[in-house]
Design a protein around this motif. Structure first.
Motif, PDB file in Angstrom:
ATOM      1  N   TYR A  89      37.838  38.672  44.790  1.00  0.00           N
ATOM      2  CA  TYR A  89      36.793  39.660  45.011  1.00  0.00           C
ATOM      3  C   TYR A  89      36.570  39.837  46.507  1.00  0.00           C
ATOM      4  CZ  TYR A  89      33.703  35.650  45.867  1.00  0.00           C
ATOM      5  OH  TYR A  89      33.118  34.501  46.364  1.00  0.00           O
ATOM      6  N   GLU A  90      35.997  40.969  46.865  1.00  0.00           N
ATOM      7  CA  GLU A  90      35.581  41.199  48.240  1.00  0.00           C
ATOM      8  C   GLU A  90      34.062  41.371  48.258  1.00  0.00           C
ATOM      9  OE1 GLU A  90      36.000  46.000  48.867  1.00  0.00           O
ATOM     10  OE2 GLU A  90      37.778  44.750  49.242  1.00  0.00           O
ATOM     11  N   THR A  91      33.469  41.108  49.411  1.00  0.00           N
ATOM     12  CA  THR A  91      32.013  41.102  49.537  1.00  0.00           C
ATOM     13  C   THR A  91      31.567  42.187  50.500  1.00  0.00           C
ATOM     14  OG1 THR A  91      31.994  38.720  49.145  1.00  0.00           O
ATOM     15  CG2 THR A  91      30.016  39.688  50.106  1.00  0.00           C
ATOM     16  N   VAL A  92      30.539  42.927  50.085  1.00  0.00           N
ATOM     17  CA  VAL A  92      29.946  43.972  50.922  1.00  0.00           C
ATOM     18  C   VAL A  92      28.442  43.761  50.920  1.00  0.00           C
ATOM     19  CG1 VAL A  92      29.608  46.449  51.256  1.00  0.00           C
ATOM     20  CG2 VAL A  92      31.782  45.597  50.336  1.00  0.00           C
ATOM     21  N   ARG A 127      34.651  43.991  43.468  1.00  0.00           N
ATOM     22  CA  ARG A 127      33.851  44.200  44.667  1.00  0.00           C
ATOM     23  C   ARG A 127      32.414  43.781  44.341  1.00  0.00           C
ATOM     24  NH1 ARG A 127      34.728  49.224  45.629  1.00  0.00           N
ATOM     25  NH2 ARG A 127      36.248  48.940  47.332  1.00  0.00           N
ATOM     26  N   ALA A 128      31.905  42.781  45.091  1.00  0.00           N
ATOM     27  CA  ALA A 128      30.525  42.327  44.943  1.00  0.00           C
ATOM     28  C   ALA A 128      29.706  42.931  46.079  1.00  0.00           C
ATOM     29  CB  ALA A 128      30.437  40.804  44.979  1.00  0.00           C
ATOM     30  N   VAL A 183      28.520  44.056  40.671  1.00  0.00           N
ATOM     31  CA  VAL A 183      29.892  43.549  40.643  1.00  0.00           C
ATOM     32  C   VAL A 183      30.707  44.526  39.805  1.00  0.00           C
ATOM     33  CG1 VAL A 183      31.409  41.671  39.977  1.00  0.00           C
ATOM     34  CG2 VAL A 183      29.122  41.167  40.864  1.00  0.00           C
ATOM     35  N   GLU A 184      31.730  45.128  40.396  1.00  0.00           N
ATOM     36  CA  GLU A 184      32.509  46.144  39.707  1.00  0.00           C
ATOM     37  C   GLU A 184      33.960  46.031  40.143  1.00  0.00           C
ATOM     38  OE1 GLU A 184      30.766  49.785  40.920  1.00  0.00           O
ATOM     39  OE2 GLU A 184      31.116  49.480  43.059  1.00  0.00           O
ATOM     40  N   PRO A 185      34.870  46.427  39.253  1.00  0.00           N
ATOM     41  CA  PRO A 185      36.299  46.375  39.615  1.00  0.00           C
ATOM     42  C   PRO A 185      36.639  47.425  40.668  1.00  0.00           C
ATOM     43  CG  PRO A 185      36.009  47.383  37.464  1.00  0.00           C
ATOM     44  CD  PRO A 185      34.662  46.876  37.863  1.00  0.00           C
ATOM     45  N   GLY A 244      36.225  34.514  48.544  1.00  0.00           N
ATOM     46  CA  GLY A 244      36.815  35.618  47.811  1.00  0.00           C
ATOM     47  C   GLY A 244      37.531  35.235  46.540  1.00  0.00           C
ATOM     48  N   GLU A 245      37.297  34.027  46.000  1.00  0.00           N
ATOM     49  CA  GLU A 245      37.940  33.606  44.767  1.00  0.00           C
ATOM     50  C   GLU A 245      36.909  32.987  43.844  1.00  0.00           C
ATOM     51  OE1 GLU A 245      41.056  30.943  45.786  1.00  0.00           O
ATOM     52  OE2 GLU A 245      42.419  32.516  46.468  1.00  0.00           O
ATOM     53  N   ALA A 246      37.059  33.225  42.534  1.00  0.00           N
ATOM     54  CA  ALA A 246      36.159  32.665  41.543  1.00  0.00           C
ATOM     55  C   ALA A 246      36.913  32.486  40.238  1.00  0.00           C
ATOM     56  CB  ALA A 246      34.945  33.572  41.345  1.00  0.00           C
ATOM     57  N   GLY A 247      36.320  31.716  39.326  1.00  0.00           N
ATOM     58  CA  GLY A 247      36.966  31.461  38.052  1.00  0.00           C
ATOM     59  C   GLY A 247      36.914  32.652  37.122  1.00  0.00           C
TER      60      GLY A 247
END
Length: 730
Positions: free
Chosen positions: A143-146, A217-218, A207-209, A170-173
């Protein structure tokens, strides 16, 4: 089944003919709005046929006798008392009959009667889950963070440092984990905005793809709302001297943002300043801020309760615990007199001076109320020194390497309180490729007054350098007022006396060869230093100015008095938080004696890690004449074999750019200097060296590695010189 109930069922079956009930035609009850209730008396007498009630006596007589033993086995039922079989329903019920047809019983499943499988045959291993997978096989989502809304408030850096999303790299389960981190960052964003006074702040996260990517993208959206400011500042405190002392030390005013750091800093200033102004027992209570969000402006009323305690003056020292010093020696350390207005900085100074002795495992100095009246309406407070004895023995050492000087290691053992109070015995050993020696030192710290040190030194050394080889014995006494890493002083000084006996090889110009001579030297060394730098081992700001003078007499056949002197200045200028420019200048002179009448070890030499880097140790200055060398088999003369003979004057200059990043640093530098046969130095024959150094900063000072090269080398000078040591070059 209980036998009593069994026989009751048999009796009821025998007393009521079943056929009369089965053959009776059923009638549906009347239904509809016009249906009249049927009274019980109107029942058809035929319907009551078979509704006989069996008397209890007849029922009991029909029951077989029961045993009083509840654990007795069931008795077999007599054949003549078996219950009559129930009549079978007709295969096809009449059309008028209402009821369900009981289906035939299915054949028994053979698996139900089969014996159970032994437990040992079952697989009892638990099912594997995603959490049980090896790390390399675990499924992760990227994921990326904004974040929006925090940059205008200057909170981006704070958010990044504390963000749960950023910490996840940028990584999660799974997506749920990303959403949980985003919710944590919502609360973080609200806390950060409120810390600046935006108490209506809100935050939301999504949180969306990301289209076209296997990635999420979070997004955290922050909305600060209105900024709250102080509408009033109220201090609840008793009278002070001077009046309004508390309010004056609380740097808050109406219109200031209700910012956490600003308010906490203002309250900390009250806690800091009041103990410096005679109030050692001040207590700052819990603040109260009443927010008003209904008016046209967002404001808050600030109230701070403060308990100042009595205005106080210094009393006397007390002590308790495992005493290292008695009260007589403790009273050497204070820099205040009884009756002076209390100032916590004087208390801290006393504690620091005691810590600097190195004799305590723990130490506390705290004010104690006495109730005794002091001057100007104050109350005298005593200072209680809580002592806990620490180890008095220590072993330390250092090691370094320098081109032209070789390896040098020094080890030191000391007992800091062998002769109480603070009488230390120190044994020191030096081992190196060109220097060896032993020494014994007696040192009395805080001798008669604070920060004064008395030292007696006895040493024996052998030095084998290019410039000279010497066997030297020294006996010296010294009084000094010195700085320490804990207590750096703006002015220090030292004076004493030395007796030196040394046997050295000296170049005899008349004979054009070296000869050994023995010198007896008596000296009165004097030293003074002004120190306005900010650190003893790693200065970054300020300057130092040091002066050394040593009137001496050399006895070598005749008495020849002379004076050695040197002036050194250093300056440190910070450019920014990471870069410091440092400079040094040094000038030395020996007057009153010819160079050749001086012991070689008392002359001035240039070159080396503490002088002009790039040149070998002591290899700047006059050399032996070339005629003193013998040619090799091919008739060539190697000028690198020339040995320096030293001079009576010296000048040196250095400039460094010390760039630090974290615990490491890079230091480019340029040095210049030389030594001269004349009494005063010249500036027309300077030798330059340049290089770069690396620093590793520790809590006891920087580790230094310098590599340098001569810029205008002479024939025979090396190209590269390496220096490894502890501490800055200057």
């Amino acid at each position: 089944m209980d036998r009593r109930l069994y026989w009751l069922a048999v009796a009821l079956t025998a007393a009521s003919p079943a056929h009369s009930q089965i053959n009776q035609q059923p009638r549906a009850p009347a239904q509809g709005p016009d249906t009249r209730d049927v009274e019980p008396e109107a029942r058809d007498p035929a319907d009551a046929q078979g509704d006989e009630i069996v008397p209890e006596s007849e029922l009991n007589s029909a029951l077989p006798p029961l045993s009083d033993d509840i654990n007795a086995p069931l008795e077999p039922m007599p054949a003549d008392t078996a219950p009559a079989p129930l009549p079978q329903a007709p295969a096809t019920a009449p059309a008028s009959q209402v009821g369900d047809v009981i289906p035939p019983v299915a054949p028994e499943d053979p698996a139900l009667s089969a014996p159970l499988e032994p437990l040992s045959n079952f697989n009892t291993a638990p099912l594997a889950t995603a959490a049980d997978l090896p790390a390399e096989d675990a499924v992760e989502i990227e994921y990326e963070t904004v974040v929006t809304g925090l940059d205008k408030l200057g909170l981006d850096d704070d958010w990044r440092a504390l963000s749960a999303l950023r910490e996840g790299d940028g990584e999660a389960g799974n997506e749920i984990q990303v959403a949980e981190r985003a919710r944590e960052d919502e609360a973080l964003a609200v806390r950060l905005m409120r810390s600046l006074g935006y108490h209506d702040a809100t935050a939301s996260s999504t949180v969306e793809p990301i289209p076209g990517q296997q990635k999420l993208r979070a997004t955290v959206n922050a909305t600060p709302g209105r900024l709250y400011t102080l509408s009033s500042v109220n201090v609840q405190a008793g009278p002070t001297t001077p009046p309004n002392l508390v309010r004056e030390q609380l740097p808050l005013k109406v219109g200031d943002p209700i910012e956490a750091a600003r308010i906490q800093g203002a309250e900390a200033n009250v806690r800091l300043v009041l103990p410096q102004r005679g109030y050692p027992f001040v207590e700052v209570g819990e603040r109260d801020i009443l927010l008003n969000d209904t008016g046209p402006e967002a404001t808050g009323d600030y109230t701070l309760p403060v308990e100042t305690g009595p205005r106080s003056s210094f009393g006397v020292l007390r002590t308790e615990g495992d005493p290292v010093f008695d009260l007589d020696h403790l009273n050497i350390f204070p820099r205040f007199e009884a009756g002076e207005l209390y100032d916590v900085r004087r208390t801290d100074d006393l504690r620091d001076a005691l810590v600097a002795t190195g004799l305590f495992s723990s130490l506390a100095v705290e004010p104690v109320r006495t109730g005794r009246p002091g001057p100007d309406g104050t109350e005298q407070v005593d200072l209680l020194v809580r002592q806990a004895r620490g180890p008095a023995r220590s072993l330390n050492g250092e090691i370094g390497y320098e081109t032209g000087r070789g390896l040098r290691a020094q080890a030191q053992w000391q007992h800091r309180n062998l002769f109480p109070p603070e009488g230390a015995l120190i044994a020191e050993v030096i081992a190196g490729t060109q220097e060896q020696g032993v020494s014994g030192i007696f040192r009395r710290s805080n001798a008669g007054r604070r920060d004064r040190t008395f030292t007696i030194i006895a040493s024996a050394n052998r030095n084998n350098y290019d410039a000279f080889e010497a066997f030297t014995g020294t006996l010296a006494v010294r009084w000094s007022y010195d700085s320490t890493p804990i207590w750096q002083k703006p002015f220090t000084y030292a004076y004493g006396a030395e007796l030196v006996g040394t046997n050295e090889n000296v170049f005899d110009f008349a004979r054009n060869e070296r000869d050994r001579r023995t010198f007896g030297i008596a000296a009165i060394p004097l030293q003074a230093q002004f120190d306005q730098s900010d650190d003893l081992l790693n200065p970054t700001r300020g300057y130092r100015l040091k002066l050394n003078l040593s009137p001496e007499t050399s006895v070598q056949g005749s008495v020849r008095p002379y004076i050695r002197g040197m002036v050194e200045g250093t300056y440190y200028q910070p450019i920014n938080d990471r870069l410091v420019v440092a400079g040094r200048a040094r000038v030395g002179s020996i007057a009153g004696v010819d160079r050749d009448d001086l012991a070689p070890s008392r002359r001035y030499y240039g070159g080396g890690g503490g002088s002009v880097r790039g040149y070998g140790f002591q290899r700047l200055g006059p050399f032996e004449p070339v005629s003193s060398l013998e040619p090799d088999e091919e008739g060539n003369i190697d000028l690198a074999d020339l040995r320096p003979i030293g001079g009576r004057s010296l000048n040196e200059f250095a400039l460094e750019a010390r760039y630090r990043f974290g615990d490491f640093g890079i230091v480019p530098f340029i040095d210049a200097g030389n030594s001269y046969e004349s009494t005063l130095p010249r500036f027309s024959d300077l030798r330059f060296g340049a290089g770069i150094g690396a620093r590793y900063y520790t809590n006891f000072g920087p580790m230094r590695i310098d590599v340098a090269t001569p810029l205008n080398p002479r024939e025979g000078d090396g190209r590269i010189a390496l220096y490894i040591s502890i501490g800055q070059a200057f």
